[in-house]
Design a protein around this motif. Structure first.
Motif, mmCIF file in Angstrom:
data_model
loop_
_atom_site.group_PDB
_atom_site.id
_atom_site.type_symbol
_atom_site.label_atom_id
_atom_site.label_comp_id
_atom_site.label_asym_id
_atom_site.label_seq_id
_atom_site.Cartn_x
_atom_site.Cartn_y
_atom_site.Cartn_z
ATOM 1 N N SER A 78 0.823 -1.216 0.000
ATOM 2 C CA SER A 78 0.000 0.000 0.000
ATOM 3 C C SER A 78 0.854 1.262 0.000
ATOM 4 N N LEU A 79 2.160 1.136 0.186
ATOM 5 C CA LEU A 79 3.031 2.300 0.292
ATOM 6 C C LEU A 79 3.761 2.643 -0.999
ATOM 7 N N SER A 113 1.471 7.806 -1.624
ATOM 8 C CA SER A 113 1.144 6.598 -0.865
ATOM 9 C C SER A 113 1.478 6.729 0.612
ATOM 10 N N ARG A 114 1.285 7.904 1.131
ATOM 11 C CA ARG A 114 1.491 8.132 2.559
ATOM 12 C C ARG A 114 0.582 7.200 3.348
ATOM 13 N N GLY A 115 1.130 6.582 4.383
ATOM 14 C CA GLY A 115 0.309 5.706 5.206
ATOM 15 C C GLY A 115 1.153 4.682 5.935
ATOM 16 N N THR A 116 0.458 3.736 6.537
ATOM 17 C CA THR A 116 1.113 2.655 7.262
ATOM 18 C C THR A 116 0.663 1.327 6.690
ATOM 19 N N GLY A 117 1.416 0.294 6.995
ATOM 20 C CA GLY A 117 1.067 -1.041 6.543
ATOM 21 C C GLY A 117 1.938 -2.067 7.219
ATOM 22 N N VAL A 125 5.914 2.443 7.398
ATOM 23 C CA VAL A 125 5.321 3.761 7.258
ATOM 24 C C VAL A 125 5.974 4.506 6.097
ATOM 25 N N GLY A 128 5.151 10.415 3.768
ATOM 26 C CA GLY A 128 4.599 11.408 2.869
ATOM 27 C C GLY A 128 5.565 12.553 2.646
ATOM 28 N N SER A 134 3.984 16.808 6.113
ATOM 29 C CA SER A 134 3.685 15.415 6.454
ATOM 30 C C SER A 134 4.872 14.803 7.196
ATOM 31 N N LEU A 148 0.757 9.272 12.210
ATOM 32 C CA LEU A 148 0.967 10.167 11.079
ATOM 33 C C LEU A 148 0.448 11.549 11.445
#
Length: 150
Positions: A78-79, A113-117, A125, A128, A134, A148
């Motif tokens: 997802s990143l 694709s800022r985010g965690t997974g 992480v 961003g 970010s 975040l």
């Protein structure tokens, strides 16, 4: 850019192909991203990404917590998705994480694709774009937590 590597080494803040421990936490990484059609300022082969990751790992392998800081995210997560949904991350970063299972991976490169997974046991992480404020606040204590912000 690659021209800054010498400066980072001289200042003692480079994690590119090297590792350092602060207390019981080991940090290591890879500065560049994979070769792409975009010809970004600092690209290297997937084989070189994997070599640098392994080199840094050997220097922190005894640490309680292992934090991998590659510039590029692992492929097919997802990143690493650009607009339109195409995955453009590093296959070498993914291979390394699947084999070594660092506790935490901190990456950037793919700003949208800022985010965690998670990938296996590894918490990840993508902070961003720093230029827009970010960032992530990461706490490592008995566990790893990520918030975040920005």
């Amino acid at each position: 850019p690659p021209r800054l590597e010498e400066t980072f080494l001289r200042l003692g803040v480079s994690v590119n192909g090297t590792g350092t421990c602060i207390g019981d936490t080991g940090f290591f990484g890879v500065s560049a991203s994979p070769v792409s059609p975009l010809q970004t300022p600092y690209e290297i082969t997937e084989a070189e990404i994997l070599r640098r990751a392994e080199q840094g790992w050997t220097q922190v392998s005894g640490a309680r917590w292992k934090v991998f800081v590659p510039h590029a995210p692992p492929k097919e997560t997802s990143l690493d998705m650009i607009r339109g949904g195409r995955h453009v991350g590093s296959s070498a970063v993914r291979e390394f994480v699947e084999r070594r299972s660092p506790d935490l991976l901190i990456c950037g490169h793919i700003h949208e694709s800022r985010g965690t997974g998670r990938l296996g046991q590894t918490l990840m992480v993508n902070c961003g774009p720093a230029g827009t404020g970010s960032h992530a606040v990461i706490t490592i204590d008995k566990t790893v937590s990520i918030e975040l912000r920005g």
